[in-house]
Design an enzyme around this catalytic site. Structure first.
Site, PDB file in Angstrom:
ATOM      1  N   CYS A 150     -40.296   9.088-136.570  1.00  0.00           N
ATOM      2  CA  CYS A 150     -39.724   7.957-137.313  1.00  0.00           C
ATOM      3  C   CYS A 150     -40.407   6.621-137.009  1.00  0.00           C
ATOM      4  CB  CYS A 150     -38.229   7.849-137.030  1.00  0.00           C
ATOM      5  SG  CYS A 150     -37.798   8.074-135.303  1.00  0.00           S
ATOM      6  N   HIS A 243     -35.590   1.117-137.091  1.00  0.00           N
ATOM      7  CA  HIS A 243     -36.561   0.811-136.031  1.00  0.00           C
ATOM      8  C   HIS A 243     -37.384  -0.416-136.445  1.00  0.00           C
ATOM      9  CE1 HIS A 243     -35.314   4.404-134.157  1.00  0.00           C
ATOM     10  NE2 HIS A 243     -36.388   5.171-134.315  1.00  0.00           N
TER      11      HIS A 243
HETATM   12  N1  LIG Z   1     -32.552  10.920-135.284  1.00  0.00           N
HETATM   13  C1  LIG Z   1     -33.707  10.452-135.708  1.00  0.00           C
HETATM   14  O1  LIG Z   1     -33.872   9.260-136.094  1.00  0.00           O
HETATM   15  C2  LIG Z   1     -34.857  11.331-135.750  1.00  0.00           C
HETATM   16  C3  LIG Z   1     -34.832  12.631-135.279  1.00  0.00           C
HETATM   17  N2  LIG Z   1     -35.940  13.388-135.355  1.00  0.00           N
HETATM   18  C4  LIG Z   1     -36.004  14.780-134.900  1.00  0.00           C
HETATM   19  O2  LIG Z   1     -35.209  15.597-135.765  1.00  0.00           O
HETATM   20  C5  LIG Z   1     -34.625  16.656-135.038  1.00  0.00           C
HETATM   21  C6  LIG Z   1     -33.117  16.580-135.132  1.00  0.00           C
HETATM   22  O3  LIG Z   1     -32.695  15.355-134.575  1.00  0.00           O
HETATM   23  P1  LIG Z   1     -31.163  14.919-134.602  1.00  0.00           P
HETATM   24  O4  LIG Z   1     -30.551  15.286-135.887  1.00  0.00           O
HETATM   25  O5  LIG Z   1     -31.204  13.508-134.193  1.00  0.00           O
HETATM   26  O6  LIG Z   1     -30.553  15.867-133.450  1.00  0.00           O
HETATM   27  P2  LIG Z   1     -29.040  16.251-133.184  1.00  0.00           P
HETATM   28  O7  LIG Z   1     -28.959  16.589-131.750  1.00  0.00           O
HETATM   29  O8  LIG Z   1     -28.122  15.231-133.733  1.00  0.00           O
HETATM   30  O9  LIG Z   1     -28.837  17.627-134.058  1.00  0.00           O
HETATM   31  C7  LIG Z   1     -29.472  18.831-133.678  1.00  0.00           C
HETATM   32  C8  LIG Z   1     -29.163  19.944-134.670  1.00  0.00           C
HETATM   33  O10 LIG Z   1     -29.785  21.151-134.229  1.00  0.00           O
HETATM   34  C9  LIG Z   1     -28.771  22.153-133.992  1.00  0.00           C
HETATM   35  N3  LIG Z   1     -29.107  22.952-132.808  1.00  0.00           N
HETATM   36  C10 LIG Z   1     -29.100  22.561-131.514  1.00  0.00           C
HETATM   37  N4  LIG Z   1     -29.429  23.597-130.717  1.00  0.00           N
HETATM   38  C11 LIG Z   1     -29.641  24.659-131.516  1.00  0.00           C
HETATM   39  C12 LIG Z   1     -30.000  26.020-131.294  1.00  0.00           C
HETATM   40  N5  LIG Z   1     -30.207  26.510-130.048  1.00  0.00           N
HETATM   41  N6  LIG Z   1     -30.144  26.840-132.356  1.00  0.00           N
HETATM   42  C13 LIG Z   1     -29.928  26.372-133.610  1.00  0.00           C
HETATM   43  N7  LIG Z   1     -29.572  25.100-133.884  1.00  0.00           N
HETATM   44  C14 LIG Z   1     -29.438  24.255-132.854  1.00  0.00           C
HETATM   45  C15 LIG Z   1     -27.498  21.390-133.779  1.00  0.00           C
HETATM   46  O11 LIG Z   1     -26.397  22.243-134.056  1.00  0.00           O
HETATM   47  P3  LIG Z   1     -24.959  22.095-133.297  1.00  0.00           P
HETATM   48  O12 LIG Z   1     -24.234  20.977-133.979  1.00  0.00           O
HETATM   49  O13 LIG Z   1     -24.333  23.419-133.530  1.00  0.00           O
HETATM   50  O14 LIG Z   1     -25.272  21.806-131.873  1.00  0.00           O
HETATM   51  C16 LIG Z   1     -27.679  20.271-134.803  1.00  0.00           C
HETATM   52  O15 LIG Z   1     -27.421  20.771-136.086  1.00  0.00           O
HETATM   53  C17 LIG Z   1     -35.146  16.535-133.600  1.00  0.00           C
HETATM   54  O16 LIG Z   1     -36.300  17.318-133.471  1.00  0.00           O
HETATM   55  C18 LIG Z   1     -35.466  15.060-133.498  1.00  0.00           C
HETATM   56  O17 LIG Z   1     -36.406  14.834-132.490  1.00  0.00           O
HETATM   57  C19 LIG Z   1     -37.045  12.845-135.929  1.00  0.00           C
HETATM   58  C20 LIG Z   1     -37.109  11.590-136.392  1.00  0.00           C
HETATM   59  C21 LIG Z   1     -36.009  10.748-136.331  1.00  0.00           C
HETATM   60  N1  LIG Z   2     -37.808   9.811-130.645  1.00  0.00           N
HETATM   61  C1  LIG Z   2     -37.344   9.109-131.825  1.00  0.00           C
HETATM   62  C2  LIG Z   2     -36.714  10.037-132.800  1.00  0.00           C
HETATM   63  C3  LIG Z   2     -37.277  11.391-132.757  1.00  0.00           C
HETATM   64  O1  LIG Z   2     -36.554  12.307-132.586  1.00  0.00           O
HETATM   65  O2  LIG Z   2     -38.576  11.508-132.913  1.00  0.00           O
HETATM   66  P1  LIG Z   2     -39.351  12.904-133.068  1.00  0.00           P
HETATM   67  O3  LIG Z   2     -39.057  13.400-134.426  1.00  0.00           O
HETATM   68  O4  LIG Z   2     -40.768  12.571-132.917  1.00  0.00           O
HETATM   69  O5  LIG Z   2     -38.876  13.836-132.000  1.00  0.00           O
HETATM   70  C4  LIG Z   2     -36.344   8.050-131.419  1.00  0.00           C
HETATM   71  O6  LIG Z   2     -35.776   8.240-130.390  1.00  0.00           O
HETATM   72  O7  LIG Z   2     -36.101   7.086-132.113  1.00  0.00           O
END
Ligand SMILES: NC(=O)C1=CN([C@@H]2O[C@H](COP(=O)(O)OP(=O)(O)OC[C@H]3O[C@@H](n4cnc5c(N)ncnc54)[C@H](OP(=O)(O)O)[C@@H]3O)[C@@H](O)[C@H]2O)C=CC1
Ligand SMILES: N[C@@H](CC(=O)OP(=O)(O)O)C(=O)O
Length: 345
Positions: A150, A243
């Site tokens: 992001c 951000h």
């Molecule tokens: N938040 C942001 O701004 C950004 C996030 N990202 C990336 O996107 C991805 C998701 O981030 P975010 O939504 O913030 O994370 P969250 O922790 O909020 O959500 C994680 C999701 O993955 C599921 N999950 C966790 N463990 C497992 C498992 N063992 N098997 C299957 N599903 C699982 C969770 O399910 P459950 O609810 O059942 O635990 C939930 O649906 C990450 O890789 C993060 O780095 C990238 C850019 C920006």
């Molecule tokens: N690390 C970023 C969000 C994120 O999850 O990035 P990435 O998709 O590269 O894991 C933040 O904390 O704002």
């Protein structure tokens, strides 16, 4: 045309944004929602603890969450969005691709792999054709496409505009990142209220590498990364979404502030359904952009820039994007729309 889609990691911060964007989408229809074993078997409304300002869509709330395996989702899905933790994505995304699914992933695993397209459609849509090489080398019927981190997405559109117009020799960036970037369980209130944390694990390296791949040239077989130097320093602050970044650039050709602003404002967007009308908006007011005021520009899909000034040897500016919309869910959605337009799904 109806594109049947599923969301892997649908209950998380990014997964909920995907639901928010996909529920009213004219062509994409949500048919599957997956999460961890703890959520599987529950209704989405119950498992997701919905935290988005608009109401949870009724039809989605009633759907049952499944486990995150190829066997647990319908086999007639056209496209999967992945918003899984990267260690989980690393394990399961290839299994879905091998089973024939096309996956548009937001997770950080494999973003810099040689045969994985890392795309921001307005900037490097042509890189999507790396899929051909990926399928040849991995023997997949499916495919894996990534959007960047992001913080990287926030700075790359203005940088691409400057690179096209003047060339880029060096980029230095310091970030002020919102707490939603760490996911729902990422940063506790005791850690972040009245505070700033000058470290986000792995983030600097992602910004320094992913930006150079995105700005690189694709020759039909591989991507030559841009040779600009990129240095980043990343900080967590107590904003919820959006951000904000301070960027310094050294350009190859001289650029005035007016020329730089014109290059950013005129940088083309695309005709994809979720593309903003104008990708980069430049503010003249030096106090903008601000997270609370500007993160929802064009539905959270545009990048806001401002504070442009000349420095010794280059330019300085600030930029801002909504991290879970433009920076995550919206970025994966745009890649999905690009996959549809290019005939990969
Ligand atoms: N938040 C942001 O701004 C950004 C996030 N990202 C990336 O996107 C991805 C998701 O981030 P975010 O939504 O913030 O994370 P969250 O922790 O909020 O959500 C994680 C999701 O993955 C599921 N999950 C966790 N463990 C497992 C498992 N063992 N098997 C299957 N599903 C699982 C969770 O399910 P459950 O609810 O059942 O635990 C939930 O649906 C990450 O890789 C993060 O780095 C990238 C850019 C920006
Ligand atoms: N690390 C970023 C969000 C994120 O999850 O990035 P990435 O998709 O590269 O894991 C933040 O904390 O704002």
């Amino acid at each position: 045309m109806t594109v049947a889609v599923g969301i892997l990691g649908a209950t998380g911060a990014v997964g909920q944004r995907l639901v928010q964007l996909l529920a009213p989408h004219p062509e994409f229809e949500i048919r599957a929602l997956t999460a961890s074993e703890a959520s599987a078997g529950r209704s989405y409304g119950d498992a997701s603890k919905w935290r988005i300002e608009s109401p949870i869509p009724d039809a989605v709330a009633e759907m049952t969450v499944t486990e995150t395996t190829p066997e647990a989702v319908p086999d007639d899905l056209d496209l999967l969005f992945s918003s899984l933790p990267s260690d989980i994505g690393r394990e399961v995304e290839p299994a879905f691709c091998e089973a024939g699914y096309v996956v548009s992933s937001n997770s950080s695993n494999a973003r810099t792999a040689d045969d994985v397209p890392l795309t921001v459609p307005e900037v490097n849509a042509d890189h999507i054709d790396l899929i051909e090489r990926q399928r040849d080398e991995r023997g997949w019927d499916g495919a894996l496409v990534k959007n960047p981190n992001c913080s990287t997405i926030t700075m790359v559109p203005p940088l691409a505009a400057l690179d096209d117009a003047f060339g880029l020799d060096r980029v230095t960036v310091a970030t002020l990142q919102a707490v939603s970037g760490a996911g729902y369980d990422g940063v506790t209130s005791m850690e972040i209220i009245d505070n700033a944390i000058p470290h986000i694990g792995g983030e600097e390296n992602k910004m320094e590498t992913e930006s150079r791949k995105l700005l690189g040239e694709f020759d039909g077989a591989s991507v030559s990364w841009h040779d600009t130097r990129v240095e980043a320093s990343c900080n967590r602050i107590p904003t919820l979404d959006g951000h904000l970044e301070n960027v310094w650039v050294e350009t190859t050709a001289d650029a005035t502030v007016e020329e730089a602003a014109e290059a950013m404002e005129s940088y083309p967007s695309l005709e994809l359904y979720s593309s903003p009308d104008q990708l980069v908006h430049v503010f003249e007011d030096p106090e903008r952009p601000q997270p609370r005021l500007d993160r929802t520009l064009e539905g959270g899909m545009a990048v806001a820039a401002g504070g442009l000034r000349s420095t010794d040897g280059g330019l300085q500016f600030n930029c801002l994007a909504h991290n879970t919309l433009r920076g995550a869910a919206g970025a994966s959605l745009l890649n999905g729309e690009l996959l549809a337009e290019k005939g990969y799904i």
